[in-house]
Design a protein around this motif. Sequence first.
Motif, short mmCIF file in Angstrom:
data_model
loop_
_atom_site.label_atom_id
_atom_site.label_comp_id
_atom_site.label_asym_id
_atom_site.label_seq_id
_atom_site.Cartn_x
_atom_site.Cartn_y
_atom_site.Cartn_z
N PHE A 15 0.82 -1.21 0.00
CA PHE A 15 0.00 0.00 0.00
C PHE A 15 0.85 1.26 0.00
O PHE A 15 0.41 2.31 -0.48
CB PHE A 15 -0.93 -0.01 1.21
CG PHE A 15 -1.89 1.15 1.25
CD1 PHE A 15 -2.83 1.33 0.25
CD2 PHE A 15 -1.83 2.09 2.27
CE1 PHE A 15 -3.71 2.40 0.27
CE2 PHE A 15 -2.70 3.16 2.30
CZ PHE A 15 -3.65 3.31 1.31
N TRP A 16 2.07 1.17 0.51
CA TRP A 16 2.96 2.34 0.50
C TRP A 16 3.42 2.71 -0.90
O TRP A 16 3.98 3.79 -1.10
CB TRP A 16 4.15 2.10 1.42
CG TRP A 16 3.88 2.56 2.82
CD1 TRP A 16 3.46 1.80 3.87
CD2 TRP A 16 3.99 3.89 3.31
NE1 TRP A 16 3.31 2.57 4.99
CE2 TRP A 16 3.62 3.87 4.69
CE3 TRP A 16 4.35 5.11 2.75
CZ2 TRP A 16 3.61 5.01 5.47
CZ3 TRP A 16 4.35 6.24 3.55
CH2 TRP A 16 3.99 6.19 4.89
N VAL A 17 3.21 1.84 -1.87
CA VAL A 17 3.47 2.22 -3.26
C VAL A 17 2.57 3.39 -3.65
O VAL A 17 2.97 4.28 -4.41
CB VAL A 17 3.25 1.02 -4.19
CG1 VAL A 17 3.42 1.42 -5.65
CG2 VAL A 17 4.23 -0.10 -3.85
N LEU A 18 1.33 3.41 -3.12
CA LEU A 18 0.42 4.52 -3.36
C LEU A 18 0.59 5.63 -2.32
O LEU A 18 0.56 6.81 -2.66
CB LEU A 18 -1.03 4.03 -3.31
CG LEU A 18 -1.51 3.14 -4.45
CD1 LEU A 18 -2.92 2.65 -4.15
CD2 LEU A 18 -1.47 3.88 -5.77
N LYS A 19 0.76 5.24 -1.08
CA LYS A 19 0.80 6.23 0.00
C LYS A 19 2.10 7.01 0.03
O LYS A 19 2.13 8.16 0.47
CB LYS A 19 0.60 5.51 1.35
CG LYS A 19 0.32 6.44 2.52
CD LYS A 19 0.01 5.66 3.77
CE LYS A 19 -0.27 6.60 4.94
NZ LYS A 19 -0.57 5.82 6.18
N GLY A 20 3.19 6.41 -0.46
CA GLY A 20 4.49 7.07 -0.43
C GLY A 20 4.53 8.38 -1.21
O GLY A 20 4.92 9.42 -0.67
N PRO A 21 4.14 8.39 -2.51
CA PRO A 21 4.13 9.66 -3.25
C PRO A 21 3.20 10.70 -2.65
O PRO A 21 3.51 11.90 -2.68
CB PRO A 21 3.67 9.24 -4.65
CG PRO A 21 4.04 7.81 -4.76
CD PRO A 21 3.86 7.24 -3.38
N ILE A 22 2.07 10.27 -2.09
CA ILE A 22 1.15 11.23 -1.47
C ILE A 22 1.80 11.86 -0.24
O ILE A 22 1.73 13.08 -0.03
CB ILE A 22 -0.17 10.53 -1.11
CG1 ILE A 22 -0.91 10.13 -2.38
CG2 ILE A 22 -1.04 11.41 -0.24
CD1 ILE A 22 -2.19 9.36 -2.12
N ALA A 23 2.43 11.04 0.59
CA ALA A 23 3.11 11.57 1.78
C ALA A 23 4.26 12.49 1.39
O ALA A 23 4.48 13.54 2.02
CB ALA A 23 3.61 10.42 2.65
N LEU A 24 5.00 12.13 0.34
CA LEU A 24 6.12 12.97 -0.10
C LEU A 24 5.62 14.32 -0.62
O LEU A 24 6.21 15.37 -0.30
CB LEU A 24 6.91 12.24 -1.19
CG LEU A 24 8.12 12.97 -1.75
CD1 LEU A 24 9.14 13.24 -0.66
CD2 LEU A 24 8.75 12.19 -2.90
N SER A 25 4.54 14.32 -1.41
CA SER A 25 4.00 15.59 -1.91
C SER A 25 3.48 16.46 -0.76
O SER A 25 3.62 17.69 -0.79
CB SER A 25 2.87 15.32 -2.90
OG SER A 25 1.75 14.73 -2.26
N THR A 26 2.91 15.83 0.27
CA THR A 26 2.43 16.60 1.42
C THR A 26 3.59 17.25 2.16
O THR A 26 3.51 18.42 2.57
CB THR A 26 1.65 15.67 2.36
OG1 THR A 26 0.57 15.07 1.64
CG2 THR A 26 1.09 16.45 3.54
N LEU A 27 4.69 16.53 2.33
CA LEU A 27 5.87 17.09 3.01
C LEU A 27 6.48 18.23 2.20
O LEU A 27 6.87 19.27 2.76
CB LEU A 27 6.90 15.99 3.26
CG LEU A 27 6.53 14.93 4.30
CD1 LEU A 27 7.59 13.83 4.35
CD2 LEU A 27 6.37 15.57 5.67
N ILE A 28 6.57 18.06 0.88
CA ILE A 28 7.14 19.13 0.04
C ILE A 28 6.25 20.36 0.09
O ILE A 28 6.74 21.50 0.19
CB ILE A 28 7.31 18.62 -1.41
CG1 ILE A 28 8.35 17.50 -1.46
CG2 ILE A 28 7.71 19.77 -2.34
CD1 ILE A 28 8.49 16.87 -2.84
N ASN A 29 4.94 20.18 0.04
CA ASN A 29 4.04 21.32 0.12
C ASN A 29 4.13 22.02 1.47
O ASN A 29 3.99 23.24 1.56
CB ASN A 29 2.60 20.85 -0.13
CG ASN A 29 1.99 21.54 -1.32
OD1 ASN A 29 2.65 22.24 -2.08
ND2 ASN A 29 0.70 21.36 -1.51
#
Length: 516
Positions: free
Chosen positions: A313-327
């Motif tokens: 599931f982190w294959v999907l959740k990883g990019p979302i978490a990364l974009s949230t941190l960058i934002n």
Amino acid sequence: MCTIYRNIVLISLYSVIYGNKIISETGEVHISREEQDKAVYDEQVKCYHSILYDPYPPGVYCNRTWDNLACWPDTPAGSIVYQPCPNYIQGFYSLGNASKRCMPDGQWYVNPAKQINKTWTNYTQCLRSRETPAHVSNLLMVHIEYIQLMYNTGYGISFVSLLLAVFIMLKFRKLHCPRNTVHINLFISFILRAILSFLKDLLLVQGLGFSFDVEWTSTDTVLFIEDGTHWECKLLYTLFHYVLTANYMWILVEGLYLHTLVYVSVFSERGSVKWYYLLGWGTPLLSVIPWVIIRLTLENILCWNTNPTLGYFWVLKGPIALSTLINFIFFINILRALFTKLHKPSTSAARRNRYRRLAKATLILIPLFGVHYIVFIGVPENLNPTAEIVKLYFEMFFNSFQGFLVAVLLCFFNQEVQMEIRKSWYRLCSKPDPLYIQQAQLLVNSYDGARRPRESRSNLHSDKHMSSEGSSGMIDGCLCKWTLDKNGRLRCSFVKTAPLKSSRPKKNLLVHETKM
């Protein structure tokens, strides 16, 4: 001692003890290995006795069989047989039901996902509790209705407001610019997210699958039909995860665009739009496609609506978490830049209002950058019921109403949008917009003020020239006349006025010189 005594009381009140076997209140079986092996052996002997000596029914049916855990009777072709979960297997929940499917040709169903040529029994309900603890039912089961009502209302309001915002942005040609193009794509991602959320609630039966993917038992329990590809519900969840990831990516694009405006003095807006498209709609494919491949090959169960292996599931959740941190980093940098500009105000009034302006900018940027996602990004999945309810209220409120807040901030509160709406309204009413006239008149006045020094010098030269020629000392003037054309646009036409007498005193210097 109190803890030990309480545990003894709970066991005596809520458990049924059979020798070394204990069945808890939730139906979970606790049994020793020796007792389990003995119980399985006894059931196997009974099953083989039934296979050998019981009479066989007429017609097409699946033969009685032993599947190493339970005995299954003769079952008519094309039907499903249910029986309670075995109460002699460690970790099983006896309150659930096991099922076995008999195919139309009279053969027991073989699950192709297991890659073994053996009949398969559905023990899914036996592996999880069918009852909800009392403290969870009093909280979660009561609040779940309010939570569902809240996020359905939020998604409905966001859907309508976002549709109106997209229509306004596309309607007025003057609003077509790279900045508003980014806004429109963000609105579309929120609209798709709301649509798929509604489809999940309307089409899925208890979140398991479509109506043809599940079946109801005699006890009003919903069971998932294991045979079949179930590509329809899997496609729905795949689209949902793609749209959800795209929505996070377009929030990142908004943050990147605003961060670039603040920190980069010169950049090409039109040249960067294509990269924004690639980041917003193309990047989610890099995570969704690998996730689909993993689910097809390694974890092809149900409608892909569960995540038994968190690593997949982190294959999907990883990019979302990364974009949230960058934002969130963009958010902090922009606030730092705003604070630096407000830290050195020029007037005392600006010094008094700097904290208010900074707080206002912070509240505006929080929904725009999705800063609220950072709150629960590291929260574990297994929480106590009270914390779980607080998390659900917080997440569902901001997830559902975020589209409405973004539409209000980027469209309805936009001064350019408000000006275009005002102009269209007064154009429909065939009346000039007083605010537009006032602003246009201020522009004309400022233009006249810039021309006045040059005109005074030219008028002085023309006065000398006219007086030397014996003119009457008249100065030509012009008047700006405002009119409204057939399209409702204001036009300024300069109309010459009658010659005005010069207010300057006559100069007799040349006359006296002539007399001399």
